[in-house]
Design a protein around this motif. Sequence first.
Motif, PDB file in Angstrom:
ATOM      1  N   SER A 105      11.627  -3.109   3.680  1.00  0.00           N
ATOM      2  CA  SER A 105      11.502  -1.663   3.785  1.00  0.00           C
ATOM      3  C   SER A 105      10.904  -1.107   2.498  1.00  0.00           C
ATOM      4  CB  SER A 105      12.843  -0.994   4.082  1.00  0.00           C
ATOM      5  OG  SER A 105      13.917  -1.711   3.606  1.00  0.00           O
ATOM      6  N   GLN A 106      10.094  -0.076   2.674  1.00  0.00           N
ATOM      7  CA  GLN A 106       9.457   0.569   1.531  1.00  0.00           C
ATOM      8  C   GLN A 106      10.535   1.123   0.619  1.00  0.00           C
ATOM      9  OE1 GLN A 106       6.968   3.871   2.542  1.00  0.00           O
ATOM     10  NE2 GLN A 106       6.245   4.147   0.466  1.00  0.00           N
ATOM     11  N   THR A 173       7.009  -7.418  -1.695  1.00  0.00           N
ATOM     12  CA  THR A 173       7.413  -6.014  -1.733  1.00  0.00           C
ATOM     13  C   THR A 173       6.594  -5.219  -0.719  1.00  0.00           C
ATOM     14  OG1 THR A 173       7.765  -6.267  -4.116  1.00  0.00           O
ATOM     15  CG2 THR A 173       7.755  -4.025  -3.255  1.00  0.00           C
ATOM     16  N   ALA A 174       7.270  -4.420   0.104  1.00  0.00           N
ATOM     17  CA  ALA A 174       6.580  -3.541   1.050  1.00  0.00           C
ATOM     18  C   ALA A 174       6.033  -2.342   0.282  1.00  0.00           C
ATOM     19  CB  ALA A 174       7.535  -3.085   2.147  1.00  0.00           C
ATOM     20  N   ASP A 175       4.731  -2.069   0.437  1.00  0.00           N
ATOM     21  CA  ASP A 175       4.086  -1.018  -0.350  1.00  0.00           C
ATOM     22  C   ASP A 175       4.146   0.366   0.289  1.00  0.00           C
ATOM     23  OD1 ASP A 175       3.442  -2.893  -2.267  1.00  0.00           O
ATOM     24  OD2 ASP A 175       1.424  -3.209  -1.499  1.00  0.00           O
ATOM     25  N   ASP A 176       3.633   0.514   1.506  1.00  0.00           N
ATOM     26  CA  ASP A 176       3.462   1.838   2.097  1.00  0.00           C
ATOM     27  C   ASP A 176       4.280   2.068   3.348  1.00  0.00           C
ATOM     28  OD1 ASP A 176       1.632   2.467   0.102  1.00  0.00           O
ATOM     29  OD2 ASP A 176      -0.053   1.698   1.263  1.00  0.00           O
ATOM     30  N   GLY A 177       5.263   1.258   3.609  1.00  0.00           N
ATOM     31  CA  GLY A 177       6.088   1.417   4.793  1.00  0.00           C
ATOM     32  C   GLY A 177       6.750   0.105   5.149  1.00  0.00           C
TER      33      GLY A 177
END
Length: 189
Positions: A105-106, A173-177
């Motif tokens: 999750s972002q 790592t989730a960047d934008d969502g």
Amino acid sequence: MDARTDDRWRGGLLAGLALAAVVAGAWWWRQAAPAIGPVSAAVSSAAPSPATAGLLRVVVDAEDGHLVEGPVADPDQPLVFHRESGAAGAPERSETIWADRSHLSQGGPPLVRQTGAEMGGRYLLVAGCVGSGPVTIQVAGADGAPEERADCGGPPVLLRLTAVGGTLEVRFTADDGPADLDAHLSVLS
């Protein structure tokens, strides 16, 4: 007791038993239902997700050595990579060290995977995702310590890594969502 009272007792008892059966069934149904919603990053062996649909699995034909794109291979089988024609040596084979299918999750904590690695050991990291944003992949413990971005829904990222010795660490790592990640680290031989 007269017959009417006796019938009321039986009717009330049957209604009570029916209500108890419905309540017990609802409780069982709720307990047996699968969990829904985001999966914690600690769960690394989740069931296959849509993220696996974007990964390219390749197989080499044993007869002529050509690359064959077939149906999705069993993820537990070793991946086989064929060198370009005319290249020296046999095709490289890989053995999976770890595979991870997790929901990111972002703004949530990154997913971190580690493995012990011998100096000069050769590894292949394959990572793909499905979701609303790209996933950043950071590697520590390998020459050049690469950082890549996997575009969700696009082709998987393939990183050839040479270990510097000690611990090989990969961080997602989730960047934008939110994103459903499918990643595999294999040792090349």
